[in-house]
Write an enzyme that holds these catalytic residues in place. Structure first.
Site, short mmCIF file in Angstrom:
data_model
loop_
_atom_site.label_atom_id
_atom_site.label_comp_id
_atom_site.label_asym_id
_atom_site.label_seq_id
_atom_site.Cartn_x
_atom_site.Cartn_y
_atom_site.Cartn_z
N SER A 692 0.86 -1.18 0.00
CA SER A 692 0.00 0.00 0.00
C SER A 692 0.90 1.23 0.00
O SER A 692 2.12 1.12 0.09
CB SER A 692 -0.90 0.04 1.24
OG SER A 692 -0.19 0.51 2.36
N ALA A 880 14.16 5.07 -8.37
CA ALA A 880 12.73 4.85 -8.58
C ALA A 880 11.86 5.38 -7.44
O ALA A 880 12.27 5.42 -6.28
CB ALA A 880 12.46 3.36 -8.76
N LYS A 881 10.66 5.79 -7.81
CA LYS A 881 9.61 6.21 -6.87
C LYS A 881 8.39 5.32 -7.12
O LYS A 881 8.36 4.54 -8.07
CB LYS A 881 9.22 7.66 -7.13
CG LYS A 881 10.39 8.63 -7.17
CD LYS A 881 9.95 9.97 -7.75
CE LYS A 881 11.13 10.92 -7.86
NZ LYS A 881 10.76 12.16 -8.57
N GLY A 882 7.35 5.52 -6.31
CA GLY A 882 6.13 4.74 -6.48
C GLY A 882 5.25 5.30 -7.59
O GLY A 882 5.41 6.44 -8.02
N GLU A 885 -0.56 4.55 -6.54
CA GLU A 885 -1.65 5.45 -6.17
C GLU A 885 -1.61 6.75 -6.95
O GLU A 885 -2.64 7.36 -7.21
CB GLU A 885 -1.59 5.71 -4.67
CG GLU A 885 -2.14 4.52 -3.92
CD GLU A 885 -1.60 4.41 -2.53
OE1 GLU A 885 -0.37 4.30 -2.39
OE2 GLU A 885 -2.39 4.44 -1.58
#
Ligand code: FES
Ligand code: FES
Length: 931
Positions: A692, A880-882, A885
């Site tokens: 999440s 890297a990032k997410g 969402e």
């Protein structure tokens, strides 16, 4: 009584018949009720679990099979209708070259994410291609229109069907050290396209009993259960009934321990429609045939609090005695002097916005089984958070966490809701007491009535800027309907104030939030934790500001975009990787062209159609808000030269199995095909936290990077080689090459460590954050993802309908570890954002199925152009990032801004359903209030 029983119980099992038909070219004989659903015959009697059941009502299409070559919903076909017919399921597709090529194309195009819809999609598409080998896009959309997908946004599915011979465009086996950045086919993809993936409902241990939950049919009710011994005596085959009295440990759980408040079984009073009060366990046939109306419970309905306003009234009943004013928690971020800045601003605009409940509507309903293994309890079920489940189950059973083993099954979509417990506590309690495996599968109705939703929000805002468009202040206040129990309400209330500014420099800022209890199914985590709701309000308000000062709406955002060196509203200076300006600037040529197209269309359109274009930005912090959220990854070198990667990040379709392996492989310098993946299982994988908050690529990926790097160092150390030496992995050995000399390290002779490996490395990464002070100042997240979407729409002003023509989505992902998977996340996010903007709203007590609750189908999704920006984070793995969402946040406000552009109406309540749009247009024509 809510009818939560699986629908096959409608079919009487008294009538038996022997039926003969062909499945996948082989003759089969079935003895049983001719009224049984074909889907259940295939799964339960023939073991063909590739055919999925998402609704048992003909709504989702997951059960699609071919009946004499024609696609049908197997859940709507009685077994008797199959007599003498030819059935083809996903397991049989590869027997034909058309089906086999299509399966390969799904892999190459990244058309399967969670895989729950994939069998139905493949079957429906194969039927099309068999009768029309070269369909156009419209024909493809028509063919799969009855099969719902909640993950992909359909575009990659459509592309795969249009290109069934696809064998290129994906990298199967990049060289060692070259996996990052490649369009690697997902490592778990083959199981998904073959229908062999094991989801929660797909395994039944020998001798498993069935369990059904008795749930409250009222929004609020006192209840009394009496006469259970007599009930059991009257129902042969029912072994036991469990209620709150049977819980060995604590009748309370919750995802945030400090706020835990949800009982497994309500005691005396049920606080929402669908709350569990008892579980009935017994032989499968007996439990299936049992009518829940027989259960000895009496209900005394009480007046519920359904709305935020009612719950906040001074004399309102308290949903929880210990929570005054029915406020679960408040959130606050304040900087500067908002009132002064608004007084001094050249332009001030204000607005009020409301959003409704949104249902997650993943295609796989919750399911699993539990069994007792000695003193341990073992649960195999769909989940996003195995270690959190372990803690809660241990507390419920009154045992230590080490005696609980959680083995996540494949997860057929989660989007946040499968972070919370569902089937697990019922199964654990029953299996613990009965010492026998117990299994259950939620019906679609049960899934909808009892699992979490997106928080409805009521938001009030004011914003001010200078006459040349410089943002000065935003005043934001929001109440979120958090339902009966806390779930993720505290997270929503805390995360929204940090993000409600949008990715812009806002020097004077006040954001206050409250999560308010009502007697409704709990609202929880849903892709974005409240930020998508806030963006709907804030991005529309910023459009109003831009219009008020006469600025182009995209240029207004570019002017105010955060930079590396400008402080956020929490006072954080990121210093790097702030890619919002790049995202907005990447949209500029698309924006100009779209505005021209729209102007041209509107200048010549004579009928009711009007077009508009809208834009919206977003930012989103990766990981928990100012709280630790470590991931630990273990990598082991085996004696045979293979590499074991223990990564516990549950892959819910987003691709963490593949992404984390790509990262680890390049950090170690080993080829992907050397890896053996050991996915989430609390007995064998370290804790990678929950799937999440867009944290798995960033946090678990970083841990995998560290573990891979450490393993490389350990190998070099063993070989007495320097850090620049090259390592080659081979069967049974490692070859270390330094300064032109190669040295073999035979592995079979080396001793094994406690994990059974020759060398093991384990690394933990916890993003560096700091607690926020009383004004919300501090470092809530180490890294943010940024993005901006642009939507072109067409409005039928007479019907109030909206057609989205195209979405262009620019996202700063830091480093695109696997562009295909990232595009998949973006397209899926756009589809969910479109649903939120235009059609999705859950009304408690109504429409608890996928027939009335509408999610986008293939025909609703326009072309989506993804633009990947790589502004790296020095903290993230390879920068890297997410993205998970981030992708959903800007779509709805971009569409709603396009609606205003097309019609001049500003809808105050979403979704923008035709009745609301039409009413707003009429009100605007009458000069009355809008929206
Ligand atoms: S399970 Fe048959 S249509 Fe949903
Ligand atoms: S991939 Fe379609 S529902 Fe998950």
């Amino acid at each position: 009584m809510i009818e939560l029983a699986r629908m096959e119980t409608v079919a009487t099992r008294e009538e038996q018949a022997t039926l003969a038909f062909s499945v996948n070219g082989r003759p089969v004989t079935y003895r049983g009720s001719p009224l049984q659903r074909l889907s259940h015959v295939l799964r339960d009697d023939l073991g063909l679990i590739g055919t999925k059941v998402g609704c048992d009502a003909g709504d989702c299409g997951a059960c699609t099979v071919l009946l004499n070559g024609e696609p049908v919903c197997a859940c709507l076909v009685a077994a008797g209708q199959a007599q003498g017919q030819q059935i083809t399921t996903v397991e049989g597709l590869s027997q034909d070259s058309t089906g086999a090529r299509l399966q390969q194309s799904f892999l190459v195009h990244g058309a399967a994410q969670c895989g729950a819809c994939t069998p139905g999609m493949l079957v429906a598409a194969t039927a099309l291609l068999l009768r029309n080998p070269s369909p156009n896009e419209t024909e493809v959309m028509d063919a799969i229109g009855g099969v719902l997908c909640r993950c992909t946004g359909y575009r990659k599915i459509i592309a795969a069907i249009l290109d069934p011979g696809a064998a290129s465009g994906a990298d199967q086996a990049p060289e060692a050290g070259a996996a990052v950045g490649r369009r690697l086919v997902r490592l778990d993809g083959k199981r998904k396209i073959e229908g062999t993936e094991i989801f929660g409902a797909d395994e039944t241990p020998a001798g498993a009993l069935a369990l059904r939950v008795v749930r409250c049919p009222h929004h609020r009710a006192r209840f009394r259960i009496a006469g259970l011994p007599e009930f059991c005596a009257q129902h042969p085959g029912i072994h036991a009934v469990f209620t709150a009295k049977d819980i060995p440990g604590r009748n309370c759980y919750g995802v945030i321990p400090r706020f835990a408040d949800q009982p497994v079984f309500a005691e005396n009073e049920a606080r929402f429609r669908g709350e569990a009060v008892a579980a009935v366990v017994g032989d499968v046939d007996a439990v299936s045939a049992w009518d829940p109306a027989d259960f000895p419970v009496s209900w005394d309905e009480l007046p519920p609090l359904m709305e935020i306003d009612a719950a906040l009234l001074p004399d309102a009943n308290r949903v929880h005695a210990n929570r005054p004013d029915n406020v679960l928690v408040r959130g606050r971020v304040v900087c500067g002097d908002v009132e002064k800045a608004l007084r001094e601003a050249d332009v001030v605009v204000s607005g009020e916005y409301e959003t409704g409940f949104v249902e997650h509507a993943y295609i796989e309903p919750e399911a699993g089984f539990a069994r007792r293994v000695g003193d341990q309890i073992e649960i195999q079920a769909c989940t996003q958070s195995p270690y959190m489940d372990r803690s809660d189950i241990a507390a419920i059973l009154g045992i230590v966490p080490e005696l609980v083993r959680i083995i996540p099954t494949a997860v057929g979509g989660g989007f946040g809701s499968k972070l919370d417990l569902s089937v697990q506590p019922f199964l654990a309690i029953a299996a613990w007491h009965l010492n026998q495996p117990v299994r259950m599968v939620y019906s679609r109705v049960e899934s909808i009535v009892s699992t979490t939703k997106r928080h409805p929000a009521r938001m009030k805002l004011r914003a001010g800027c200078t006459r040349d468009g410089k943002l000065l202040a935003l005043d934001f206040a929001a109440d979120f309907n958090t339902g009966a129990y806390s779930s993720w309400g505290p997270t929503v209330a805390a995360r929204v104030p940090v993000h409600a500014s949008g990715p812009y420099r806002v020097p004077h800022y006040r954001a206050l939030t409250r999560a308010v209890h009502t007697h409704i199914v709990p609202a929880g985590a849903f892709r974005g934790f409240g930020v998508p709701q806030a963006a709907i309000a804030q991005e529309q308000l910023y459009d109003d500001l831009a219009n008020a000062v006469g600025m182009d709406r995209l240029e207004f955002r570019i002017l105010n975009a955060l930079d590396d060196d400008t402080p956020t509203v929490t006072g954080q200076v990121l210093g790097e990787g702030v890619g919002i300006r790049a995202c907005l600037e990447a949209l500029r040529p698309h924006w100009k062209a779209a505005r021209q197209r729209v102007a041209q269309f509107n200048s010549t359109a004579a009928g009711p159609l009007r077009r508009g274009v809208g834009v919206a930005g977003m930012w989103y912090g990766c990981g928990n808000t100012s709280l630790p959220n470590p991931s630990t990854v273990r990598v082991g070198l085996k004696q045979d030269g293979r590499i074991a990667l223990h990564q516990g990040a549950v892959d819910i379709g987003q691709g963490s199995n593949t992404i984390v392996t790509q990262i680890c492989a390049d950090a170690l310098g080993a080829p992907i095909e050397r890896f053996d993946l050991i996915s989430g299982d609390t007995a064998v994988t370290p804790d990678c936290g929950k799937t999440s908050a867009s944290r798995q690529t960033f946090v678990t990926g970083k841990a995998a990077h560290m573990a891979g790097t450490q393993l490389r160092s350990k190998i070099l150390e063993l070989a007495h080689a320097c850090s620049c030496a090259k390592i080659e992995f081979a069967d049974g050995k490692v070859i270390v090459e330094e300064k032109g000399k190669a040295r073999n390290l035979p592995l079979s002779t080396l001793p094994l460590d406690e994990y059974g490996y020759v060398i093991t490395s384990e690394a933990t990464f916890d993003p560096p954050t700091s607690p926020l002070d009383e004004n919300g100042q501090g470092v809530p997240y180490a890294v943010y993802g940024f993005g901006a979407h642009m939507a072109e729409i067409e409005v039928d002003t007479e019907l109030g309908t909206i057609r989205v023509l195209k979405v262009t989505a620019a996202h700063d992902v830091g480093r695109a570890i696997n562009p295909t998977l990232i595009e998949g996340q973006i397209e899926g996010g756009v589809a969910q954002g479109l649903g939120m903007a235009l059609m999705e709203e859950f009304f408690p007590g109504k429409g608890e199925n996928l027939h009335d609750y509408l999610i986008p189908s293939a025909g609703d999704i326009p072309p989506i152009e993804s633009i990947l920006i790589e502004d790296p984070s020095s903290i993230g793995p390879f920068g890297a990032k997410g993205i998970g969402e981030q992708a959903v946040i800007p779509t709805a406000p971009a569409i709603l801004n396009a609606l205003h552009d097309a019609t001049g109406i500003r809808l105050r309540k979403t979704p923008a359903t035709p009745d609301r749009v039409r009413a707003a247009i009429l009100a605007a024509c009458d000069g009355g209030p809008r929206g």
